[in-house]
Design a protein around this motif. Structure first.
Motif, PDB file in Angstrom:
ATOM      1  N   UNK A   1     -22.330 -49.609  21.800  1.00 38.64           N
ATOM      2  CA  UNK A   1     -22.403 -48.350  22.530  1.00 38.64           C
ATOM      3  C   UNK A   1     -22.614 -48.589  24.013  1.00 38.64           C
ATOM      4  N   UNK A   2     -23.460 -49.562  24.344  1.00 38.35           N
ATOM      5  CA  UNK A   2     -23.681 -49.901  25.749  1.00 38.35           C
ATOM      6  C   UNK A   2     -22.412 -50.465  26.383  1.00 38.35           C
ATOM      7  N   UNK A   3     -21.567 -51.091  25.572  1.00 36.32           N
ATOM      8  CA  UNK A   3     -20.318 -51.669  26.070  1.00 36.32           C
ATOM      9  C   UNK A   3     -19.211 -50.640  26.212  1.00 36.32           C
ATOM     10  N   UNK A   4     -19.489 -49.386  25.822  1.00 33.28           N
ATOM     11  CA  UNK A   4     -18.511 -48.328  25.995  1.00 33.28           C
ATOM     12  C   UNK A   4     -17.756 -47.932  24.746  1.00 33.28           C
ATOM     13  N   UNK A   5     -18.042 -48.590  23.624  1.00 32.08           N
ATOM     14  CA  UNK A   5     -17.389 -48.190  22.371  1.00 32.08           C
ATOM     15  C   UNK A   5     -17.949 -46.845  21.915  1.00 32.08           C
ATOM     16  N   UNK A   6     -17.129 -46.074  21.207  1.00 30.08           N
ATOM     17  CA  UNK A   6     -17.514 -44.727  20.797  1.00 30.08           C
ATOM     18  C   UNK A   6     -17.697 -44.682  19.288  1.00 30.08           C
ATOM     19  N   UNK A   7     -18.830 -44.133  18.817  1.00 34.36           N
ATOM     20  CA  UNK A   7     -19.029 -44.007  17.364  1.00 34.36           C
ATOM     21  C   UNK A   7     -18.089 -42.972  16.762  1.00 34.36           C
ATOM     22  N   UNK A   8     -17.563 -43.276  15.594  1.00 39.50           N
ATOM     23  CA  UNK A   8     -16.644 -42.372  14.907  1.00 39.50           C
ATOM     24  C   UNK A   8     -17.371 -41.612  13.814  1.00 39.50           C
ATOM     25  N   UNK A   9     -17.934 -42.334  12.871  1.00 37.20           N
ATOM     26  CA  UNK A   9     -18.717 -41.720  11.806  1.00 37.20           C
ATOM     27  C   UNK A   9     -19.811 -42.685  11.371  1.00 37.20           C
ATOM     28  N   UNK A  10     -20.768 -42.166  10.601  1.00 37.05           N
ATOM     29  CA  UNK A  10     -21.919 -42.956  10.182  1.00 37.05           C
ATOM     30  C   UNK A  10     -21.619 -43.724   8.906  1.00 37.05           C
ATOM     31  N   UNK A  11     -22.267 -44.872   8.770  1.00 42.13           N
ATOM     32  CA  UNK A  11     -22.157 -45.704   7.568  1.00 42.13           C
ATOM     33  C   UNK A  11     -23.520 -45.690   6.879  1.00 42.13           C
ATOM     34  N   UNK A  12     -23.529 -45.308   5.608  1.00 45.88           N
ATOM     35  CA  UNK A  12     -24.784 -45.168   4.866  1.00 45.88           C
ATOM     36  C   UNK A  12     -25.042 -46.390   3.993  1.00 45.88           C
ATOM     37  N   UNK A  13     -26.326 -46.680   3.765  1.00 55.08           N
ATOM     38  CA  UNK A  13     -26.686 -47.763   2.844  1.00 55.08           C
ATOM     39  C   UNK A  13     -26.776 -47.214   1.423  1.00 55.08           C
TER      40      UNK A  13
END
Length: 384
Positions: free
Chosen positions: A342-354
């Motif tokens: 995220x700090x590198x500029x990548x954007x989250x798409x969706x969450x991954x659950x355990x």
């Protein structure tokens, strides 16, 4: 465009012929000389707002956008010396709203730059532009060919020029449900997956009916839009065509400019030469000025194409090279964390659950693959 006085700049590329010998690049002085000639772009509008854009030429080796000319005084005056001043927008453009410029009357443009240099155009007559009869299109083997048709019942136009704006709808590779902000992953409120992009034409499109008995332009081939070179036709596409009536002198200018910029490449093509406009430096008559002042009204017409109207082409979406990976919040020491990405500029798409339903990572991709605003806007155009 880079000029040097009123002579043609011919650049000779010297290729050394001995293998293994030292090659010193030849750089003609015209390439590196500080050529900063004034560029005047725009026209006097007889039935609406007139906009003049001022900038400066730059050398071929420069990669930045041409420098704009601000804080100039731009005026239009009639043959009696009555003048009106354009409003400086601060971005190199100058506008005159409701200038009440009269069809059939003669006007000229005067410019005084912040540096105190003066420029003036020849007097030009404002022509009335006929209506566009039709903007049509035809699906060919691998794309769409657009045509424009028009006519003048009075047989008084004869010379035409067109510009166009393309707007198309598209979707980025991934729909983002989250955003990264100050080490936190938050739900996203806006949609950065659905966008529109607009581009203006860069080619010169001119035609004349001067050798015909009637002033008719029928199905002039305006532009071709490929079905495989871009994602323009993937969802929905629109083209706005703008039509201008020209004088014979203005037509010659644009025709010569077209030959100089688009019809070169072989020994059999027309050879380049200095394209002379109708704007001159008053301060230094030997100083070149780039541009031609035309004066006319304008007509425009817009058409749309939905993907469902086209053959079953395999139109690219523009994101074929995109890929998404999963990054954990607490990864092993050998892996990169979601926060670092995220700090590198990548954007989250969706969450991954355990296994117990808690978020322990996010699927992420580069902004170029997720945020459609990188090349467009997610604000829907008013005409869409």
């Amino acid at each position: 465009m880079v000029g040097a006085g009123k002579r043609l700049i011919r650049i000779v590329l010297v290729v050394m012929f001995l293998a293994g010998s030292c090659v010193d690049p030849y750089r003609p002085p015209e390439i590196s000389a500080p050529n900063k000639f004034l560029v005047v772009d725009g026209f006097l509008n007889g039935l609406g707002t007139s906009t003049i854009r001022l900038s400066r030429t730059q050398n071929l080796t420069e990669s930045k956008k041409p420098p704009i000319e601000t804080r100039a005084i731009v005026q239009v005056e009639d043959e009696k010396g009555n003048g009106q001043t354009f409003v400086d927008k601060g971005d190199g453009s100058y506008t005159l709203d409701n200038g009440n410029l009269q069809i059939g009357q003669n006007y000229r443009l005067t410019i005084r730059t912040a540096a105190g240099r003066s420029y003036r155009s020849d007097f030009v007559t404002i022509k009335r532009t006929p209506k566009i009869d039709e903007v049509s299109w035809k699906a060919l083997e691998d794309g769409v060919q657009f045509y424009v048709s028009t006519h003048d019942e009075t047989n008084s136009t004869r010379y035409y020029r067109w510009e166009f704006e393309e707007t198309w709808e598209y979707y980025s590779a991934y729909y983002s449900q989250f955003k990264y902000q100050k080490t936190q992953f938050l739900y996203r409120e806006d949609n950065i997956n659905h966008c529109w992009r607009t581009e203006k034409s860069s080619s010169v499109a001119v035609a004349t009916s001067n050798k015909l008995t009637e002033d008719v332009i029928s199905r002039f081939p305006l532009t071709f839009v490929s079905g495989s070179a871009s994602n323009r036709l993937k969802v929905r596409y629109s083209i706005l065509v703008k039509q201008y009536a020209l004088t014979a002198e203005a037509f010659d200018y644009w025709q010569n400019l077209k030959r100089n910029t688009e019809m070169l490449g072989s020994l059999f093509d027309p050879q380049p030469y200095q394209v002379t406009g109708n704007i001159h430096s008053v301060t230094d008559p030997t100083e070149p000025v780039v541009g031609y002042l035309s004066s006319h009204s304008m007509d425009e017409k817009r058409v749309f194409i939905d993907a469902s109207e086209l053959p079953p082409w395999r139109i690219p979406n523009g994101y074929e090279a995109c890929d998404a990976d999963t990054y954990l919040l607490m990864p092993p020491p050998t892996e990169v964390s979601a926060i670092a990405m995220g700090e590198a500029g990548f954007i989250p798409i969706d969450a991954v659950l355990n296994s117990i339903g808690n978020v322990h990572g996010y699927r992420m991709a580069s902004s170029a693959c997720v945020d459609c605003r990188v090349v467009g806007t997610n604000v829907k155009p008013s005409f869409w």
